[in-house]
Scaffold this motif. Structure first.
Motif, PDB file in Angstrom:
ATOM      1  N   HIS A  68     -28.799 -16.429  21.198  1.00 26.18           N
ATOM      2  CA  HIS A  68     -27.618 -17.006  21.833  1.00 26.18           C
ATOM      3  C   HIS A  68     -26.442 -16.992  20.866  1.00 26.18           C
ATOM      4  CE1 HIS A  68     -30.013 -18.081  25.211  1.00 26.18           C
ATOM      5  NE2 HIS A  68     -30.723 -18.988  24.560  1.00 26.18           N
ATOM      6  N   ASN A  69     -25.276 -16.657  21.396  1.00 26.88           N
ATOM      7  CA  ASN A  69     -24.070 -16.532  20.599  1.00 26.88           C
ATOM      8  C   ASN A  69     -23.060 -17.623  20.936  1.00 26.88           C
ATOM      9  OD1 ASN A  69     -24.724 -13.947  19.221  1.00 26.88           O
ATOM     10  ND2 ASN A  69     -24.681 -13.127  21.293  1.00 26.88           N
ATOM     11  N   LYS A  70     -21.938 -17.588  20.240  1.00 24.05           N
ATOM     12  CA  LYS A  70     -20.843 -18.514  20.486  1.00 24.05           C
ATOM     13  C   LYS A  70     -20.474 -18.532  21.969  1.00 24.05           C
ATOM     14  CE  LYS A  70     -15.998 -19.296  19.197  1.00 24.05           C
ATOM     15  NZ  LYS A  70     -14.875 -18.812  18.343  1.00 24.05           N
ATOM     16  N   GLY A  71     -20.342 -19.746  22.531  1.00 25.84           N
ATOM     17  CA  GLY A  71     -19.994 -19.884  23.935  1.00 25.84           C
ATOM     18  C   GLY A  71     -21.184 -20.011  24.859  1.00 25.84           C
ATOM     19  N   ASP A  72     -22.410 -19.924  24.303  1.00 31.58           N
ATOM     20  CA  ASP A  72     -23.619 -20.024  25.121  1.00 31.58           C
ATOM     21  C   ASP A  72     -24.161 -21.454  25.116  1.00 31.58           C
ATOM     22  OD1 ASP A  72     -23.570 -17.345  25.702  1.00 31.58           O
ATOM     23  OD2 ASP A  72     -25.131 -16.786  24.273  1.00 31.58           O
ATOM     24  N   PHE A  73     -24.819 -21.805  26.222  1.00 33.37           N
ATOM     25  CA  PHE A  73     -25.613 -23.031  26.298  1.00 33.37           C
ATOM     26  C   PHE A  73     -27.071 -22.667  26.009  1.00 33.37           C
ATOM     27  CE2 PHE A  73     -22.036 -23.841  29.128  1.00 33.37           C
ATOM     28  CZ  PHE A  73     -21.675 -25.148  28.829  1.00 33.37           C
ATOM     29  N   MET A 153     -25.930  -8.308  20.181  1.00 34.56           N
ATOM     30  CA  MET A 153     -25.579  -9.236  19.112  1.00 34.56           C
ATOM     31  C   MET A 153     -24.118  -9.092  18.712  1.00 34.56           C
ATOM     32  SD  MET A 153     -29.012  -9.173  16.735  1.00 34.56           S
ATOM     33  CE  MET A 153     -28.415 -10.457  15.653  1.00 34.56           C
ATOM     34  N   ALA A 154     -23.563  -7.899  18.897  1.00 35.04           N
ATOM     35  CA  ALA A 154     -22.150  -7.674  18.592  1.00 35.04           C
ATOM     36  C   ALA A 154     -21.254  -7.952  19.792  1.00 35.04           C
ATOM     37  CB  ALA A 154     -21.953  -6.237  18.113  1.00 35.04           C
ATOM     38  N   ASN A 155     -21.870  -8.465  20.883  1.00 38.36           N
ATOM     39  CA  ASN A 155     -21.129  -8.836  22.096  1.00 38.36           C
ATOM     40  C   ASN A 155     -20.424  -7.665  22.758  1.00 38.36           C
ATOM     41  OD1 ASN A 155     -21.716 -11.649  22.229  1.00 38.36           O
ATOM     42  ND2 ASN A 155     -20.271 -12.006  20.572  1.00 38.36           N
ATOM     43  N   PHE A 156     -20.973  -6.440  22.627  1.00 35.62           N
ATOM     44  CA  PHE A 156     -20.406  -5.309  23.344  1.00 35.62           C
ATOM     45  C   PHE A 156     -20.544  -5.559  24.838  1.00 35.62           C
ATOM     46  CE2 PHE A 156     -20.530  -3.256  19.301  1.00 35.62           C
ATOM     47  CZ  PHE A 156     -19.611  -2.225  19.370  1.00 35.62           C
ATOM     48  N   GLY A 157     -19.481  -5.295  25.573  1.00 35.57           N
ATOM     49  CA  GLY A 157     -19.497  -5.498  27.017  1.00 35.57           C
ATOM     50  C   GLY A 157     -18.894  -6.813  27.438  1.00 35.57           C
ATOM     51  N   ALA A 167     -23.492 -11.118  11.679  1.00 37.45           N
ATOM     52  CA  ALA A 167     -24.176 -11.757  10.559  1.00 37.45           C
ATOM     53  C   ALA A 167     -25.470 -11.025  10.235  1.00 37.45           C
ATOM     54  CB  ALA A 167     -24.470 -13.215  10.891  1.00 37.45           C
ATOM     55  N   LYS A 168     -25.836 -11.075   8.974  1.00 37.37           N
ATOM     56  CA  LYS A 168     -27.050 -10.402   8.536  1.00 37.37           C
ATOM     57  C   LYS A 168     -28.263 -10.963   9.262  1.00 37.37           C
ATOM     58  CE  LYS A 168     -29.623  -9.147   4.362  1.00 37.37           C
ATOM     59  NZ  LYS A 168     -29.701  -9.297   2.882  1.00 37.37           N
ATOM     60  N   VAL A 169     -29.082 -10.074   9.786  1.00 39.89           N
ATOM     61  CA  VAL A 169     -30.313 -10.469  10.470  1.00 39.89           C
ATOM     62  C   VAL A 169     -31.446  -9.638   9.880  1.00 39.89           C
ATOM     63  CG1 VAL A 169     -29.839  -8.837  12.339  1.00 39.89           C
ATOM     64  CG2 VAL A 169     -31.487 -10.678  12.705  1.00 39.89           C
ATOM     65  N   SER A 170     -32.568 -10.256   9.621  1.00 38.56           N
ATOM     66  CA  SER A 170     -33.665  -9.549   8.957  1.00 38.56           C
ATOM     67  C   SER A 170     -34.306  -8.529   9.884  1.00 38.56           C
ATOM     68  CB  SER A 170     -34.725 -10.553   8.484  1.00 38.56           C
ATOM     69  OG  SER A 170     -35.437 -11.092   9.586  1.00 38.56           O
ATOM     70  N   VAL A 206     -21.487  -2.644  13.538  1.00 39.88           N
ATOM     71  CA  VAL A 206     -21.945  -1.858  14.685  1.00 39.88           C
ATOM     72  C   VAL A 206     -20.760  -1.089  15.261  1.00 39.88           C
ATOM     73  CG1 VAL A 206     -23.013  -1.948  16.970  1.00 39.88           C
ATOM     74  CG2 VAL A 206     -23.706  -3.570  15.202  1.00 39.88           C
ATOM     75  N   HIS A 207     -20.917   0.235  15.391  1.00 38.40           N
ATOM     76  CA  HIS A 207     -19.844   1.082  15.910  1.00 38.40           C
ATOM     77  C   HIS A 207     -20.038   1.378  17.398  1.00 38.40           C
ATOM     78  CE1 HIS A 207     -18.491   1.584  11.840  1.00 38.40           C
ATOM     79  NE2 HIS A 207     -19.630   2.150  11.466  1.00 38.40           N
ATOM     80  N   ASN A 208     -18.933   1.676  18.070  1.00 42.67           N
ATOM     81  CA  ASN A 208     -18.988   1.985  19.500  1.00 42.67           C
ATOM     82  C   ASN A 208     -19.925   3.149  19.800  1.00 42.67           C
ATOM     83  OD1 ASN A 208     -17.095   0.002  19.919  1.00 42.67           O
ATOM     84  ND2 ASN A 208     -15.377   1.398  20.170  1.00 42.67           N
TER      85      ASN A 208
END
Length: 231
Positions: A68-73, A153-157, A167-170, A206-208
């Motif tokens: 879940h990202n910013k703006g999510d419940f 995770m990069a909120n594409f779309g 952010a770094k994710v393992s 992350v690139h397009n």
């Protein structure tokens, strides 16, 4: 005497302030917001940051079931009568999170159409995401699942919300999310970097162009030879 007019309800104000039944807290990275088996007595809203939801089996094996990202419940199971948490929520980076007590959330959902509309939109979007995840797991290669996870995770779309640098994710966490091994994730990440889809050196960019990995590889529902075995 005229009845006092009720002040207009502002969703963003409600989600940005502390006032009766709500509290805002800052969490460091890798901090549990709640744990599996604890009482389910509140809904949470991410003001900033990212949170992973995972389930741990009786054998101790962990499976990441949502990010879940910013703006999510999250944690809304308590609104449906869930007495205990069925999963664990852990921060993936520094986070600012609002806790909304169950009784307050129920009242606001009942009394404030604007909040109800926003919350319903969130639930519908999550339901669609769950369906997409199911198709992803059933029919797509682990390489494509990784590409889709990085894009999400990069909120594409999401209009106006794209985060090119995340952010770094393992790699172990990514492997849990897509249902494969860490070594395979490492192989795919190196491939994506060589192809110019991503860059990572402390932070992950992350690139397009990574969209091509998803858009040009359709689910192999009727073609078994197009599905990559993870075994």
């Amino acid at each position: 005497m005229k009845a006092k007019k009720k002040a207009a309800f502002k969703v963003d104000t409600f989600l940005a302030t502390v006032n009766g039944g709500r509290s805002i807290a800052d969490y460091p990275k890798d901090k549990a917001v709640f744990s599996q088996g604890e009482p389910a007595d509140a809904v949470f809203y991410i003001r900033d940051g990212r949170v992973k939801i995972s389930v741990i089996s009786e054998q101790g094996k962990e499976a990441v079931v949502a990010i879940h990202n910013k703006g999510d419940f999250f944690g809304e199971g308590c609104l449906m009568g869930q007495p205990l948490r069925l999963a664990t929520a852990v921060t993936m980076m520094e986070c600012s999170i609002m806790r909304i007590e169950r009784a307050i959330a129920v009242r606001v959902l009942h009394d404030e159409p604007e909040f109800s509309q926003r919350f319903m939109a969130h639930l519908l979007a999550r339901n669609a995401r769950v369906e997409e995840d199911l198709v992803d797991q059933l029919f797509n290669s682990s390489e494509k699942r990784l590409a889709r996870t990085l894009l999400l995770m990069a909120n594409f779309g999401k209009e106006g919300k794209q985060d090119r640098v995340i952010a770094k994710v393992s790699q172990a966490t990514l492997a849990e999310i897509i249902g494969t091994t860490r070594s395979r994730v490492s192989t795919f990440m190196n491939k994506f970097r060589k192809l110019g889809f991503i860059d990572y050196n402390g932070e992950l960019e992350v690139h397009n162009s990574l969209l091509s990995m998803v858009l040009h590889e359709t689910p192999a529902i009727n073609r078994d030879n197009d599905r990559e075995a993870d075994g």
